[in-house]
Scaffold this motif. Structure first.
Motif, PDB file in Angstrom:
ATOM      1  N   ASP A  32       0.693  -1.308   0.162  1.00  0.00           N
ATOM      2  CA  ASP A  32      -0.090  -0.123  -0.001  1.00  0.00           C
ATOM      3  C   ASP A  32       0.822   1.268   0.162  1.00  0.00           C
ATOM      4  O   ASP A  32       2.187   1.270   0.363  1.00  0.00           O
ATOM      5  CB  ASP A  32      -0.925   0.028   1.017  1.00  0.00           C
ATOM      6  N   LYS A  33       0.386   2.129  -0.133  1.00  0.00           N
ATOM      7  CA  LYS A  33       1.147   3.762  -0.253  1.00  0.00           C
ATOM      8  C   LYS A  33       1.767   3.988   1.096  1.00  0.00           C
ATOM      9  O   LYS A  33       2.631   4.577   0.910  1.00  0.00           O
ATOM     10  CB  LYS A  33       0.028   4.801  -0.754  1.00  0.00           C
ATOM     11  N   GLU A  36       4.874   1.951   1.099  1.00  0.00           N
ATOM     12  CA  GLU A  36       5.632   2.330  -0.051  1.00  0.00           C
ATOM     13  C   GLU A  36       6.438   3.582   0.503  1.00  0.00           C
ATOM     14  O   GLU A  36       7.589   3.768  -0.006  1.00  0.00           O
ATOM     15  CB  GLU A  36       4.581   2.835  -1.310  1.00  0.00           C
ATOM     16  N   THR A  59       2.306  -0.185  -6.082  1.00  0.00           N
ATOM     17  CA  THR A  59       1.317   0.029  -5.173  1.00  0.00           C
ATOM     18  C   THR A  59       0.043  -1.026  -5.374  1.00  0.00           C
ATOM     19  O   THR A  59      -0.314  -1.447  -6.550  1.00  0.00           O
ATOM     20  CB  THR A  59       0.563   1.266  -5.540  1.00  0.00           C
TER      21      THR A  59
END
Length: 75
Positions: A32-33, A36, A59
């Motif tokens: 997920d962001k 990340e 993502t």
């Protein structure tokens, strides 16, 4: 988060039979962001601990280490 990625990446290396002392060309992670961003901030630590030259982050809704590339072995 980074500790989990390191643990999972080392487990993938072990499954593939590639010791940590052998550098790999890249590690691909789907996450997920939020994760990340964490990977981006601590990329040098992650590269050093897993012994890879490049980290590819894409993502995704779920976390997964997809592949470890190098030494012609792709688990």
């Amino acid at each position: 988060i980074i500790q989990k990625i390191i643990r999972d990446a080392l487990a993938e290396r072990e499954k593939a039979g590639i010791g940590v002392k052998w550098p790999l060309s890249s590690l691909k992670i789907f996450t997920d962001k939020e994760t990340e961003k964490a990977v981006g901030k601590l990329e040098s630590v992650l590269k050093n601990q897993v012994n890879v030259k490049k980290i590819i982050v894409e993502t995704s809704k779920t976390y997964k280490i997809l592949r470890i590339y190098g030494r012609s072995v792709i688990p």
